[in-house]
Structure formats: C-alpha cells, structure tokens
Design a protein around this motif. Structure first.
Motif, PDB file in Angstrom:
ATOM      1  N   PRO A   1      32.954 -52.927 -38.298  1.00  0.00           N
ATOM      2  CA  PRO A   1      34.183 -53.701 -39.024  1.00  0.00           C
ATOM      3  C   PRO A   1      35.648 -53.459 -37.800  1.00  0.00           C
ATOM      4  O   PRO A   1      35.786 -53.125 -37.009  1.00  0.00           O
ATOM      5  CB  PRO A   1      34.332 -52.004 -39.883  1.00  0.00           C
ATOM      6  N   ALA A   2      36.670 -54.109 -38.256  1.00  0.00           N
ATOM      7  CA  ALA A   2      37.856 -54.743 -37.533  1.00  0.00           C
ATOM      8  C   ALA A   2      38.190 -53.414 -37.194  1.00  0.00           C
ATOM      9  O   ALA A   2      39.013 -52.920 -36.581  1.00  0.00           O
ATOM     10  CB  ALA A   2      38.917 -55.134 -38.474  1.00  0.00           C
ATOM     11  N   LYS A   3      37.961 -52.391 -38.014  1.00  0.00           N
ATOM     12  CA  LYS A   3      38.915 -51.228 -37.570  1.00  0.00           C
ATOM     13  C   LYS A   3      38.191 -49.404 -37.450  1.00  0.00           C
ATOM     14  O   LYS A   3      36.949 -49.925 -39.095  1.00  0.00           O
ATOM     15  CB  LYS A   3      40.093 -50.586 -37.928  1.00  0.00           C
ATOM     16  N   PRO A   4      38.048 -48.831 -36.612  1.00  0.00           N
ATOM     17  CA  PRO A   4      36.543 -47.974 -36.750  1.00  0.00           C
ATOM     18  C   PRO A   4      36.502 -47.339 -38.411  1.00  0.00           C
ATOM     19  O   PRO A   4      38.225 -46.807 -38.286  1.00  0.00           O
ATOM     20  CB  PRO A   4      36.937 -47.109 -35.388  1.00  0.00           C
ATOM     21  N   LEU A   5      35.551 -46.875 -39.154  1.00  0.00           N
ATOM     22  CA  LEU A   5      36.055 -45.899 -40.139  1.00  0.00           C
ATOM     23  C   LEU A   5      37.034 -44.453 -39.744  1.00  0.00           C
ATOM     24  O   LEU A   5      35.829 -44.416 -39.297  1.00  0.00           O
ATOM     25  CB  LEU A   5      34.458 -45.929 -41.030  1.00  0.00           C
ATOM     26  N   PRO A   6      37.322 -43.997 -40.675  1.00  0.00           N
ATOM     27  CA  PRO A   6      37.486 -42.447 -40.217  1.00  0.00           C
ATOM     28  C   PRO A   6      36.283 -41.901 -40.724  1.00  0.00           C
ATOM     29  O   PRO A   6      35.417 -42.163 -41.254  1.00  0.00           O
ATOM     30  CB  PRO A   6      38.104 -42.322 -41.658  1.00  0.00           C
ATOM     31  N   LYS A   7      36.670 -40.672 -39.790  1.00  0.00           N
ATOM     32  CA  LYS A   7      35.331 -39.874 -39.472  1.00  0.00           C
ATOM     33  C   LYS A   7      35.617 -39.232 -40.773  1.00  0.00           C
ATOM     34  O   LYS A   7      35.608 -39.228 -41.722  1.00  0.00           O
ATOM     35  CB  LYS A   7      35.639 -38.636 -38.449  1.00  0.00           C
ATOM     36  N   GLY A   8      33.306 -39.507 -40.860  1.00  0.00           N
ATOM     37  CA  GLY A   8      33.242 -39.172 -42.693  1.00  0.00           C
ATOM     38  C   GLY A   8      32.810 -39.526 -43.095  1.00  0.00           C
ATOM     39  O   GLY A   8      32.320 -39.814 -44.368  1.00  0.00           O
ATOM     40  N   ARG A   9      33.245 -41.674 -43.357  1.00  0.00           N
ATOM     41  CA  ARG A   9      32.797 -42.243 -44.007  1.00  0.00           C
ATOM     42  C   ARG A   9      32.192 -43.373 -42.791  1.00  0.00           C
ATOM     43  O   ARG A   9      32.035 -45.069 -43.824  1.00  0.00           O
ATOM     44  CB  ARG A   9      34.387 -42.947 -44.276  1.00  0.00           C
ATOM     45  N   GLU A  10      31.148 -42.921 -42.438  1.00  0.00           N
ATOM     46  CA  GLU A  10      30.258 -43.948 -42.311  1.00  0.00           C
ATOM     47  C   GLU A  10      28.874 -44.315 -42.587  1.00  0.00           C
ATOM     48  O   GLU A  10      29.243 -43.408 -43.601  1.00  0.00           O
ATOM     49  CB  GLU A  10      30.126 -43.402 -40.390  1.00  0.00           C
ATOM     50  N   PRO A  11      28.779 -45.876 -42.860  1.00  0.00           N
ATOM     51  CA  PRO A  11      27.722 -45.633 -43.282  1.00  0.00           C
ATOM     52  C   PRO A  11      26.847 -44.865 -43.445  1.00  0.00           C
ATOM     53  O   PRO A  11      26.452 -44.606 -41.626  1.00  0.00           O
ATOM     54  CB  PRO A  11      27.268 -47.534 -43.677  1.00  0.00           C
TER      55      PRO A  11
END
Length: 272
Positions: free
Chosen positions: A80-90
């Motif tokens: 993704p263009a920006k890292p996903l917030p912690k806990g929301r990774e697929p």
C-alpha cells in the motif's frame, strides 16, 4: 616499293655504327593531379577533426557533475502507498484459501469424496488413494511411450479415487500433479487429451465448456453397441488448475446425463 620488299630491306639493313651518338629521348612527365591530393588532405583533416572533437566532448562530459534524473510520473506505485495502522494489516491466507499450500499438501484430500452408499470399484483397486506411475502409464495404448512422455512433462504424483454405483456404473477421478518447470505439464497434458476427443473413436465432438475453468471441457460419448454385449455409455471431463491435471471418467450400461458429468467436474474443480 611493295610491303614485302620493305620488310626484306629492313631485315638486311646494316646495323648502325658503334660510334654513332644517339640522343636519349626526353622523359615523359605525367601531369600532377592537384585536385585529388587536395581532396585527400581535406578528408584526412575532417576525420582528425571529428575524432578530436569527439574526444574533447567525452572529456567535457566526464568533467561535468552527473545530472539528476527527473522524478517518476507515478511516484505512488508501492502498495500500500502508506503503511496500514497497527492491527489493521490483512491476515495471511489460510491453508484452505491458499491454493499453492493445498497443492503441496496431501493431494488425496483434494479428491472429491465418495458418495454415501457406493461400492468398491471391482475393476481398479486404487486402495490408499495413490495411483503408481507405472499403473497410470498402463492405461494408455503404448505404456512405454506414455511413461517417457509423462516423465518429460515432469510428472510428480497421481492421486485417484474410483467407485461403483447402481448396477454397472463406474466413476474414476484422477489428480495428476506435475513439477513446476517450463513445460507446463498439467496444461500440456490436458490439451493433448482434449485433442483426441473430436475423433470418431472418442466423443466425436468438441464437448462443452466447464464453467469456472480456463480450459475445462466435458464430453458425452455416443453409445458403444456390439452384438452379444450390453450397450456401453461413457462421459469424460478434462481440466487443469495450476500444476494439477484432472481427469474424470464415468462409464455405464445406462445413458449418462450431461448434468451428472458436469456436476462431478464442477464439484471437483471447486475443491482445487
């Protein structure tokens, strides 16, 4: 004086006296071709100038600081263009969802299970769900050539299941897995089998497309009638998913419906 007398007189004429002085003829000087020499000098000068100019150009370029490249027109290509917030990774794919993981496990678990109430196949005792390579090759008209062909394609293993139902109906399913290489063994094998189907000795037509598969087809054979024997009907399905080639055979003395062979193929495809 005739020509003959002239030649005769010339041959008998006395040689010149030795003291007789003879003046040498003046040397013949060729005119100088000033134009060609001038053109040659001009050409050499042009070449020297070209080589020298090129060398100077390289020298100037080497002394200059490197020019930075322009930025990309699409800088946000990373995903993704920006890292996903912690806990929301697929979450990673489960073994059930990961087709590659399923194919590398116990291949027999991908076989369509036997229906309830069926009988053991009295023609082919597959037993533990694995079909030996030599037995697989033996089903072809020329087992030796078939074995060489399969090994060239990268044959790895065969999982198979068969059963009997009704009075004479027999069903067999084979999952033929190939090693990952540039041969694309599963696809090539299925295409070869499908090439036979339109022949008169087989289905006699192109069959019908199997939904959900890129190349799957199923076939209904014309009745095989011989004096003194029961009529024989046959249906087949051929398709592949990844490195697994799938063959489904149904044989019966009763007519086989299109729905039956299509359903078997679709359910087996769904397990891959």
């Amino acid at each position: 004086m005739s020509i003959e007398e002239s030649i005769r007189n010339a041959d008998t004429a006395p040689p010149p006296e030795p003291d007789a002085a003879t003046e040498p003829a003046p040397p013949v000087r060729r005119p100088r071709r000033r134009g060609l020499r001038t053109l040659g000098l001009i050409a050499v000068a042009a070449v020297v100038g070209l080589v020298g100019g090129t060398a100077v150009g390289y020298r100037v370029q080497a002394d200059r600081a490197p020019t930075a490249l322009p930025p990309l027109n699409q800088p946000g290509l990373a995903y993704p263009a920006k890292p996903l917030p912690k806990g929301r990774e697929p979450a990673p794919l489960s073994a059930k969802e990961d087709r590659q993981a399923k194919a590398q496990g116990d291949l027999r678990k991908l076989l369509l299970p036997k229906p309830v109430g069926v009988r053991k196949d009295e023609f082919r005792g597959i037993g533990n769900g694995w079909m030996p390579v030599y037995e697989f090759a033996s089903v072809f008209d020329k087992p030796g050539r078939a074995l060489d062909y399969q090994l060239d394609l990268g044959l790895r293993r065969i999982a198979a299941e068969s059963w009997m139902t009704g009075e004479h109906k027999r069903v067999e399913i084979r999952l033929v897995q190939y090693r990952a290489n540039d041969a694309l063994g599963a696809q090539e094998y299925i295409e070869d089998q499908q090439d036979y189907m339109p022949h008169e000795d087989y289905a006699g037509d192109e069959g019908k497309e199997l939904k959900g598969s890129s190349d799957g087809r199923y076939y209904l054979f014309p009745a095989d009638r011989k004096a003194g024997y029961l009529d024989f009907y046959e249906a087949r399905a051929y398709f592949h998913r990844g490195d697994i080639a799938v063959e489904i055979f149904v044989g019966d003395t009763e007519k086989i419906s299109e729905k039956e062979i299509r359903s078997l193929a679709e359910r087996q495809l769904g397990r891959l």
